[in-house]
Design an enzyme around this catalytic site. Sequence first.
Site, PDB file in Angstrom:
ATOM      1  N   HIS A 132      -9.093   0.407   2.780  1.00 36.33           N
ATOM      2  CA  HIS A 132      -9.858   0.706   4.046  1.00 36.33           C
ATOM      3  C   HIS A 132     -11.224   0.025   4.232  1.00 36.33           C
ATOM      4  CE1 HIS A 132      -6.705   3.833   4.109  1.00 36.33           C
ATOM      5  NE2 HIS A 132      -7.072   4.091   2.743  1.00 36.33           N
TER       6      HIS A 132
ATOM      7  N   ASP B  78      -1.028   0.061   5.059  1.00 31.48           N
ATOM      8  CA  ASP B  78      -1.616   1.472   5.348  1.00 31.48           C
ATOM      9  C   ASP B  78      -0.880   2.023   6.345  1.00 31.48           C
ATOM     10  OD1 ASP B  78      -3.170   3.808   4.127  1.00 31.48           O
ATOM     11  OD2 ASP B  78      -3.948   3.308   6.148  1.00 31.48           O
TER      12      ASP B  78
ATOM     13  N   ASP C 101      -4.351  -2.409  -3.090  1.00 30.81           N
ATOM     14  CA  ASP C 101      -5.805  -1.432  -3.211  1.00 30.81           C
ATOM     15  C   ASP C 101      -5.618  -0.436  -4.419  1.00 30.81           C
ATOM     16  OD1 ASP C 101      -4.355   0.550  -2.119  1.00 30.81           O
ATOM     17  OD2 ASP C 101      -5.506   0.499  -0.114  1.00 30.81           O
TER      18      ASP C 101
ATOM     19  N   GLU D  25       2.378   3.890  -4.263  1.00 33.92           N
ATOM     20  CA  GLU D  25       1.629   2.547  -4.498  1.00 33.92           C
ATOM     21  C   GLU D  25       2.771   1.766  -5.443  1.00 33.92           C
ATOM     22  OE1 GLU D  25      -0.984   1.433  -3.102  1.00 33.92           O
ATOM     23  OE2 GLU D  25      -2.497   2.973  -3.056  1.00 33.92           O
TER      24      GLU D  25
ATOM     25  N   ASP E 134       0.760  -1.188  -0.031  1.00 38.59           N
ATOM     26  CA  ASP E 134       0.063  -0.029   0.102  1.00 38.59           C
ATOM     27  C   ASP E 134       0.964   1.286  -0.025  1.00 38.59           C
ATOM     28  OD1 ASP E 134      -2.486   1.374  -0.110  1.00 38.59           O
ATOM     29  OD2 ASP E 134      -2.470   1.315   2.104  1.00 38.59           O
ATOM     30  N   GLY E 135       0.391   2.448  -0.447  1.00 40.54           N
ATOM     31  CA  GLY E 135       0.835   3.801  -0.535  1.00 40.54           C
ATOM     32  C   GLY E 135       0.022   4.630   0.115  1.00 40.54           C
TER      33      GLY E 135
END
Length: 144
Positions: free
Chosen positions: A124, A134, A69, A47, A9-10
């Site tokens: 999320h 995250d 994501d 990302e 994740d970024g």
Amino acid sequence: MKKINIYTDGACSGNPGKGGWGAILIYNETEKEFSGGEAHTTNNRMELTAVIMALKKLKEPCEVTLTTDSKYVCDAITKGWVYSWKNNGWKKADKKPALNVDLWEQLLPLLETHKVEFVWVKGHNGHEYNERCDALAVSYYQSL
């Protein structure tokens, strides 16, 4: 080939702004977490960086299930957009320049080394590893 699960994740505070990335590599029962970031970046760059840095940790060619994501990363690879951009001199279908070319040029050789299946998950949304990635990303950029 070893089978590895990677989660990435970024995150960014502002876009552009301070950013971070997080990655978790799982092989059998072993989990390793990594993170990093930049003082001035974008969410898409973070990302992509997460994916690149995670794949660079692998010491030999592996079979990878990579969960993210990021629709930007997933779609660019699985729908073949990045290959078209590259073949068209890093221009998109609308003739505008593709973004983050420096990172795509780092990622593409890694995708030739490893057999990578991209899996998209909604961010999320309670996915354990996505939430942990995250948290790693946010924690990193908050420390900048």
